[in-house]
Design a protein around this motif. Sequence first.
Motif, PDB file in Angstrom:
ATOM      1  N   UNK A   1      13.273  -2.917   1.591  1.00 35.59           N
ATOM      2  CA  UNK A   1      11.884  -2.482   1.749  1.00 35.59           C
ATOM      3  C   UNK A   1      11.808  -1.220   2.602  1.00 35.59           C
ATOM      4  N   UNK A   2      10.929  -0.305   2.176  1.00 34.54           N
ATOM      5  CA  UNK A   2      10.693   0.929   2.918  1.00 34.54           C
ATOM      6  C   UNK A   2       9.228   1.319   2.773  1.00 34.54           C
ATOM      7  N   UNK A   3       8.769   2.157   3.689  1.00 36.38           N
ATOM      8  CA  UNK A   3       7.402   2.663   3.623  1.00 36.38           C
ATOM      9  C   UNK A   3       7.390   4.158   3.879  1.00 36.38           C
ATOM     10  N   UNK A   4       6.559   4.888   3.127  1.00 40.66           N
ATOM     11  CA  UNK A   4       6.376   6.317   3.356  1.00 40.66           C
ATOM     12  C   UNK A   4       4.892   6.584   3.554  1.00 40.66           C
TER      13      UNK A   4
ATOM     14  N   UNK B   1       6.213   0.407   9.249  1.00 40.55           N
ATOM     15  CA  UNK B   1       7.424   1.229   9.114  1.00 40.55           C
ATOM     16  C   UNK B   1       7.057   2.679   8.833  1.00 40.55           C
ATOM     17  N   UNK B   2       6.101   2.898   7.933  1.00 39.08           N
ATOM     18  CA  UNK B   2       5.682   4.259   7.594  1.00 39.08           C
ATOM     19  C   UNK B   2       5.089   4.964   8.813  1.00 39.08           C
ATOM     20  N   UNK B   3       4.271   4.278   9.584  1.00 41.53           N
ATOM     21  CA  UNK B   3       3.673   4.874  10.784  1.00 41.53           C
ATOM     22  C   UNK B   3       4.722   5.179  11.845  1.00 41.53           C
TER      23      UNK B   3
ATOM     24  N   UNK C   1      10.656   5.619   5.913  1.00 50.08           N
ATOM     25  CA  UNK C   1      12.000   5.072   5.895  1.00 50.08           C
ATOM     26  C   UNK C   1      11.986   3.569   5.753  1.00 50.08           C
ATOM     27  N   UNK C   2      13.154   2.984   5.920  1.00 46.56           N
ATOM     28  CA  UNK C   2      13.298   1.541   5.699  1.00 46.56           C
ATOM     29  C   UNK C   2      12.572   0.734   6.772  1.00 46.56           C
TER      30      UNK C   2
END
Length: 194
Positions: free
Chosen positions: A36-39, A83-85, A71-72
């Motif tokens: 899992x990752x967030x952008x 994660x994105x923040x 990122x992850x």
Amino acid sequence: MWSERRLTDALRAPAGPSSDYDLNPDVAPPAAPLRAAGVLAAFHEGDGRLVLTKRASGLRHHPGQIALPGGKVDPGDADTIAAALREAREEVGLDPAQVRILGTLPPHRTVTGFAVTPVVAVIRGPFTPVAEAGEVQEVFTLPFDHIADPARYRIERRRWRGSWRSYHAAPFGPYYLWGATARILLGLARRLAP
């Protein structure tokens, strides 16, 4: 034309997940579990310019490519939004207190084994980016009208791991926006289209 309302309305439109394999149906994705990752797709409230990074050339994954900050998901992150923040703060110096989250886009599967959740947001107030040394070569913005227009995206191909692969690209001046980032933003552009 830029408006926060257009983004909010676009996020309500139905859409399915996307993948780096969308244009290459003859290539089977590996069966390994995805990480899992967030952008963060963060548009400035004043003019709608989107914050992007050019990754450092020495990185293991996607060196020198244009990317959304992110990122992850780390063990301390509550979810992909967190994660994105966190990554946006680390990579470009964006204070989460300046960010208004509007929503998320469906996950995007990358060839590097990530399920990336794009988090769409608006940056409130003045923001002067600070590139993370060693990871980010440059922080820049692209105009909303470029990002939001599906006609700006085209399909190109190149050799990768011994075969031809097709991918989306939306170049702008010296910035070659392509691959997963272009595919994610094309998904948003299609939802923004009238």
